[in-house]
Write a protein that holds these residues in place. Structure first.
Motif, PDB file in Angstrom:
ATOM      1  N   MET A 119      14.942  47.559   5.504  1.00  0.00           N
ATOM      2  CA  MET A 119      13.839  46.922   4.775  1.00  0.00           C
ATOM      3  C   MET A 119      14.240  46.712   3.323  1.00  0.00           C
ATOM      4  N   GLU A 120      13.607  45.755   2.661  1.00  0.00           N
ATOM      5  CA  GLU A 120      13.791  45.630   1.231  1.00  0.00           C
ATOM      6  C   GLU A 120      13.216  46.867   0.546  1.00  0.00           C
ATOM      7  N   LEU A 121      13.756  47.186  -0.605  1.00  0.00           N
ATOM      8  CA  LEU A 121      13.352  48.406  -1.302  1.00  0.00           C
ATOM      9  C   LEU A 121      11.846  48.481  -1.507  1.00  0.00           C
ATOM     10  N   THR A 122      11.239  47.394  -1.982  1.00  0.00           N
ATOM     11  CA  THR A 122       9.792  47.424  -2.238  1.00  0.00           C
ATOM     12  C   THR A 122       8.983  47.505  -0.940  1.00  0.00           C
ATOM     13  N   ASP A 123       9.509  46.918   0.130  1.00  0.00           N
ATOM     14  CA  ASP A 123       8.820  47.034   1.413  1.00  0.00           C
ATOM     15  C   ASP A 123       8.855  48.476   1.911  1.00  0.00           C
ATOM     16  N   TYR A 124      10.009  49.112   1.735  1.00  0.00           N
ATOM     17  CA  TYR A 124      10.139  50.508   2.165  1.00  0.00           C
ATOM     18  C   TYR A 124       9.206  51.402   1.335  1.00  0.00           C
ATOM     19  N   LEU A 125       9.231  51.219   0.016  1.00  0.00           N
ATOM     20  CA  LEU A 125       8.327  52.005  -0.833  1.00  0.00           C
ATOM     21  C   LEU A 125       6.874  51.661  -0.552  1.00  0.00           C
ATOM     22  N   GLY A 126       6.638  50.392  -0.223  1.00  0.00           N
ATOM     23  CA  GLY A 126       5.274  50.000   0.113  1.00  0.00           C
ATOM     24  C   GLY A 126       4.760  50.756   1.316  1.00  0.00           C
ATOM     25  N   GLU A 127       5.604  50.881   2.339  1.00  0.00           N
ATOM     26  CA  GLU A 127       5.202  51.566   3.564  1.00  0.00           C
ATOM     27  C   GLU A 127       5.062  53.071   3.346  1.00  0.00           C
ATOM     28  N   LYS A 128       6.005  53.663   2.606  1.00  0.00           N
ATOM     29  CA  LYS A 128       6.029  55.114   2.463  1.00  0.00           C
ATOM     30  C   LYS A 128       5.078  55.630   1.382  1.00  0.00           C
ATOM     31  N   LEU A 129       4.836  54.807   0.330  1.00  0.00           N
ATOM     32  CA  LEU A 129       4.114  55.327  -0.825  1.00  0.00           C
ATOM     33  C   LEU A 129       3.052  54.384  -1.383  1.00  0.00           C
ATOM     34  N   PHE A 130       3.416  53.142  -1.667  1.00  0.00           N
ATOM     35  CA  PHE A 130       2.516  52.265  -2.417  1.00  0.00           C
ATOM     36  C   PHE A 130       1.172  52.058  -1.725  1.00  0.00           C
ATOM     37  N   LYS A 131       1.200  51.824  -0.425  1.00  0.00           N
ATOM     38  CA  LYS A 131      -0.060  51.608   0.291  1.00  0.00           C
ATOM     39  C   LYS A 131      -0.936  52.840   0.217  1.00  0.00           C
ATOM     40  N   ARG A 132      -0.320  53.998   0.280  1.00  0.00           N
ATOM     41  CA  ARG A 132      -1.098  55.243   0.221  1.00  0.00           C
ATOM     42  C   ARG A 132      -1.736  55.438  -1.155  1.00  0.00           C
ATOM     43  N   LEU A 133      -1.102  54.881  -2.181  1.00  0.00           N
ATOM     44  CA  LEU A 133      -1.630  54.996  -3.538  1.00  0.00           C
ATOM     45  C   LEU A 133      -2.529  53.828  -3.919  1.00  0.00           C
ATOM     46  N   ALA A 144       3.481  58.168 -11.291  1.00  0.00           N
ATOM     47  CA  ALA A 144       3.749  59.323 -12.139  1.00  0.00           C
ATOM     48  C   ALA A 144       2.867  60.504 -11.737  1.00  0.00           C
ATOM     49  N   ARG A 145       1.603  60.231 -11.447  1.00  0.00           N
ATOM     50  CA  ARG A 145       0.689  61.281 -11.001  1.00  0.00           C
ATOM     51  C   ARG A 145       1.157  61.895  -9.677  1.00  0.00           C
ATOM     52  N   PHE A 146       1.639  61.045  -8.784  1.00  0.00           N
ATOM     53  CA  PHE A 146       2.165  61.506  -7.496  1.00  0.00           C
ATOM     54  C   PHE A 146       3.307  62.492  -7.701  1.00  0.00           C
ATOM     55  N   MET A 147       4.207  62.189  -8.614  1.00  0.00           N
ATOM     56  CA  MET A 147       5.341  63.080  -8.861  1.00  0.00           C
ATOM     57  C   MET A 147       4.892  64.345  -9.582  1.00  0.00           C
ATOM     58  N   LEU A 148       3.946  64.217 -10.505  1.00  0.00           N
ATOM     59  CA  LEU A 148       3.441  65.409 -11.189  1.00  0.00           C
ATOM     60  C   LEU A 148       2.680  66.304 -10.226  1.00  0.00           C
ATOM     61  N   ASN A 149       2.140  65.705  -9.160  1.00  0.00           N
ATOM     62  CA  ASN A 149       1.464  66.484  -8.114  1.00  0.00           C
ATOM     63  C   ASN A 149       2.450  67.085  -7.113  1.00  0.00           C
ATOM     64  N   GLY A 150       3.735  66.948  -7.384  1.00  0.00           N
ATOM     65  CA  GLY A 150       4.740  67.547  -6.501  1.00  0.00           C
ATOM     66  C   GLY A 150       4.953  66.782  -5.220  1.00  0.00           C
ATOM     67  N   GLY A 151       4.601  65.479  -5.207  1.00  0.00           N
ATOM     68  CA  GLY A 151       4.821  64.666  -4.014  1.00  0.00           C
ATOM     69  C   GLY A 151       3.654  64.659  -3.046  1.00  0.00           C
ATOM     70  N   SER A 152       2.467  65.013  -3.535  1.00  0.00           N
ATOM     71  CA  SER A 152       1.299  65.038  -2.659  1.00  0.00           C
ATOM     72  C   SER A 152       0.255  64.030  -3.111  1.00  0.00           C
ATOM     73  N   ILE A 153      -0.572  63.579  -2.172  1.00  0.00           N
ATOM     74  CA  ILE A 153      -1.688  62.677  -2.444  1.00  0.00           C
ATOM     75  C   ILE A 153      -2.936  63.284  -1.832  1.00  0.00           C
ATOM     76  N   ASP A 154      -3.910  63.565  -2.674  1.00  0.00           N
ATOM     77  CA  ASP A 154      -5.164  64.165  -2.203  1.00  0.00           C
ATOM     78  C   ASP A 154      -4.919  65.410  -1.351  1.00  0.00           C
ATOM     79  N   GLY A 155      -3.942  66.207  -1.776  1.00  0.00           N
ATOM     80  CA  GLY A 155      -3.652  67.460  -1.094  1.00  0.00           C
ATOM     81  C   GLY A 155      -2.730  67.337   0.096  1.00  0.00           C
ATOM     82  N   GLU A 156      -2.354  66.110   0.479  1.00  0.00           N
ATOM     83  CA  GLU A 156      -1.444  65.905   1.609  1.00  0.00           C
ATOM     84  C   GLU A 156      -0.024  65.724   1.097  1.00  0.00           C
ATOM     85  N   GLN A 157       0.903  66.558   1.594  1.00  0.00           N
ATOM     86  CA  GLN A 157       2.293  66.486   1.147  1.00  0.00           C
ATOM     87  C   GLN A 157       2.967  65.268   1.772  1.00  0.00           C
ATOM     88  N   ILE A 158       3.273  64.269   0.942  1.00  0.00           N
ATOM     89  CA  ILE A 158       3.871  63.027   1.424  1.00  0.00           C
ATOM     90  C   ILE A 158       5.383  63.056   1.307  1.00  0.00           C
TER      91      ILE A 158
END
Length: 487
Positions: free
Chosen positions: A171-185, A217-231
Motif C-alpha cells: 500500500m502507499e504510505l498514507t493508505d497504510y497509515l490511513g488504515e492503521k491509524l488515521f481512520k481511528r483518529l 502527537a496525542r496518540f504517541m503521548l498516550n503511549g500508542g493508545s486511543i480511548d484506552g485501546e492499545q493500537i
C-alpha cells in the motif's frame, strides 16, 4: 478526542500565552499556526491569515516521524523485524553496491539514523535520478564506518524506510497509515507528494492539517493508545520516543542534542518532538501532559526553533500549574493574526527619484537584464529575466498575495518539472534605511521557501542582492546585480 477549555482551567495562564505570542511576533518569525493542548483539552488555537484550520500544511521532516510510527505497525504485524538487514528488502538495488556496511544496515540503524551511508539531504534532487530508491544504493565509494556507531542525519534513509513499508504492505504510505491509524483518529484529509520512481516522498512531504497533527502527537503521548485501546505496541512507542542514540558532537546542551529515538527527536523538559524544516513542530511533554503544535516557515533563521521551543518552555510550560487558576478577565487574545511582513518604513523620499525608473543591468548570474520598481496604491517589482518580463506585486509593510512568476516548478512529484505550475506567494517590502529597500517573497504552497531581494540606490546606480532558501526551486535567484538608470 479533544475538547476546548480555557487555559486557566488547565493551570495555564492566558497572560503567559499572550507573552509567548508577543515573543514570536517580536522575533519576526513567520508563524502559520499554533496550538497548545493539555490532556484532551485544547487551550489555545490560532491561525495566521491566509492560513486556516483546513489548510493541508507541508510537514517536511515531521513526515519521518510518521514513517517511524508506520514501521511500528509493520513490526506489530510480524512482517518485519528491527534487526532485519535492509538488503533483504532491496536485494536488486543492493546487488550492485559492493559496500558491505550498506548491505548490513538494519531497520533499527535507519530508524535511529546511525547508518553507514551519509548522502547529502537533497543529493537526489541535484542528480535528477529517475528512481530515488536506486539512487540511495548507487555506489559512491566505501562508507567511512559500519552502522550503529554514531548518529548521522540521513534524510534519505527515512525515505528508504517509507519505500520499504510500501513494498511490504503493498500500500502507499498514507493508505497504510490511513488504515492503521488515521481512520481511528478521525483524520480524513491528508496527502503525500511523490518522488521519482513512484514512491511516496516519505522523508519530507506529508501534508496535513495542524489539528490532525495534534491528534497523532496525542496518540504517541498516550503511549500508542486511543480511548484506552492499545493500537500500537507500548514498548515500541516507549523506545521510539526515547534517547536511543546520542545526537551531540560537542557536548552542548541544545534542543536537538538530547538524543534520538525511532525518527523522533528528544528535547528538553523530558520531552520528545517531531521536527520539520522551517519549524514544523509537535512537542510532547509527558511530565505535564502538554503538547505544542507549531507550523511556520522560518527557513533562513538559524535560531528560529530555539526561539519557538525555548520560548514555549520558559514562558508557558514552566509556568503551568497542576491546579486550575482564576479565570482571566483581561483583554482577550486576538484572533486576527496575519502572516509576517517585512518591517521598516512604508515610504521614503527616494521613491520620487527611483520609482517608475527603468534600470539596465550588467551581465549577472540571475539573468535579469532590466528592472523597475513602481510605488503607490499598487506596488510592483517588474523585471526581465532571460528575455521574459515578470512582475511581483508587493505591499509596503504588508503582504500582497499572488503567484510567483516563474513557471514549471515541481507539483505532486518532487524534482520533476510541471509545465505551467506556479506557486502561491506573499510579498512585502519596507525601506530599511535611507537608500535600501528590502523585498521578501514567501512561497506558501505545497512547497515553502523564502526569497530576499535587497535594493540599494546610490545616484543613478543600483545594486540588487538576491538570496533564496528553498529546496529545489527559486534556482538561479542568488547573486548580485549591478544596474544603472536608463537615460
Amino acid at each position: 478526542m479533544f475538547n476546548y477549555a480555557s487555559p486557566e482551567s488547565r493551570g495555564i495562564s492566558t497572560a503567559s500565552i499572550k507573552k509567548y505570542i508577543a515573543h514570536l511576533e517580536d522575533s519576526g518569525l513567520s508563524t502559520h499556526s499554533l496550538i497548545i493542548a493539555r490532556g484532551n483539552d485544547i487551550v489555545f488555537e490560532r491561525y495566521w491569515k491566509p492560513f486556516g484550520p483546513d489548510f493541508l500544511h507541508r510537514l517536511y521532516s515531521v513526515t519521518k516521524s510518521f514513517v517511524g510510527i508506520a514501521m511500528g505497525f509493520l513490526i506489530d504485524e510480524g512482517k518485519v523485524s528491527l534487526d532485519d538487514p535492509i538488503s533483504v528488502y532491496f536485494p536488486a538495488e543492493c546487488a550492485e553496491n559492493p559496500d558491505e556496511n550498506i548491505k548490513k544496515q538494519t531497520i533499527r540503524h535507519m530508524l535511529t539514523m546511525s547508518t553507514a551511508i551519509n548522502p547529502s539531504v537533497w543529493s537526489w534532487l541535484a542528480r535528477k535520478h529517475e528512481d530515488r530508491v536506486a539512487d540511495y544504493f548507487t555506489p559512491r565509494g566505501a562508507s567511512e564506518y559500519p552502522s550503529d556507531n554514531f548518529f548521522r542525519y540521513d534524510s534519505t534513509g527515512s525515505f528508504i524506510l517509507g519505500a520499504l513499508i510500501e513494498r511490504v504492505s503493498g500500500m502507499e504510505l498514507t493508505d497504510y497509515l490511513g488504515e492503521k491509524l488515521f481512520k481511528r483518529l478521525g483524520i480524513e484529509k491528508y496527502e503525500c507528494l511523490k518522488c521519482p520512481g513512484g514512491h511516496s516522498w516519505s522523508d519530507s512531504a506529508l501534508l496535513m492539517r495542524p489539528f490532525d497533527l495534534l491528534k497523532v502527537a496525542r496518540f504517541m503521548l498516550n503511549g500508542g493508545s486511543i480511548d484506552g485501546e492499545q493500537i500500537l505496541s507500548a514498548d515500541y512507542v516507549r523506545e521510539a520516543t526515547s534517547a536511543l542514540v546520542d545526537t551531540s558532537d560537542y557536548g552542548f546542551d541544545t534542543l536537538t542534542e538530547q538524543g534520538y529515538g525511532y525518527l523522533i527527536w528528544r528535547t528538553k523538559r523530558n520531552s520528545f518532538f517531531f521536527n520539520g524544516m522551517g519549524c514544523q513542530l509537535a512537542i510532547c511533554s509527558p511530565d505535564k501532559d502538554m503538547i505544542l503544535i507549531y507550523n511556520g516557515d522560518n527557513q533562513g533563521c538559524d535560531i528560529a526553533k530555539s526561539l519557538i521551543i525555548d520560548g514555549y518552555f520558559t514562558m508557558v510550560y514552566d509556568e503551568a500549574s497542576d491546579v486550575a487558576l482564576p479565570e482571566y478577565d483581561g483583554e482577550p487574545i486576538p484572533d486576527d493574526f496575519r502572516l509576517f511582513a517585512v518591517r521598516g518604513e512604508k515610504t521614503s523620499d527616494l521613491e520620487l527619484s527611483v520609482g517608475n525608473e527603468r534600470y539596465i543591468a550588467e551581465k549577472n548570474p540571475i539573468g535579469i537584464s532590466e528592472f523597475s520598481l513602481h510605488f503607490g496604491k499598487e506596488c510592483i517589482f517588474r523585471y526581465v529575466r532571460k528575455g521574459r518580463e515578470m512582475i511581483i506585486p508587493f505591499g509596503m509593510c504588508e503582504n500582497v498575495f499572488s503567484y510567483f512568476p516563474e513557471e514549471g516548478y515541481s507539483d505532486t512529484v518532487g524534482g520533476k518539472p510541471a509545465a505551467g505550475n506556479r506557486y502561491k506567494c506573499a510579498a512585502s517590502a519596507a525601506w530599511r534605511n535611507a537608500h535600501q529597500l528590502l523585498l521578501r517573497v514567501q512561497i506558501i504552497d505545497k512547497y515553502f521557501g523564502n526569497l530576499g531581494i535587497s535594493f540599494s540606490f546610490r545616484g543613478d546606480k543600483a545594486v540588487i542582492r538576491m538570496v533564496k532558501i528553498a529546496e529545489d526551486f527559486l534556482q538561479g535567484y542568488n547573486g548580485i546585480i549591478n544596474a544603472v538608470r536608463a537615460t
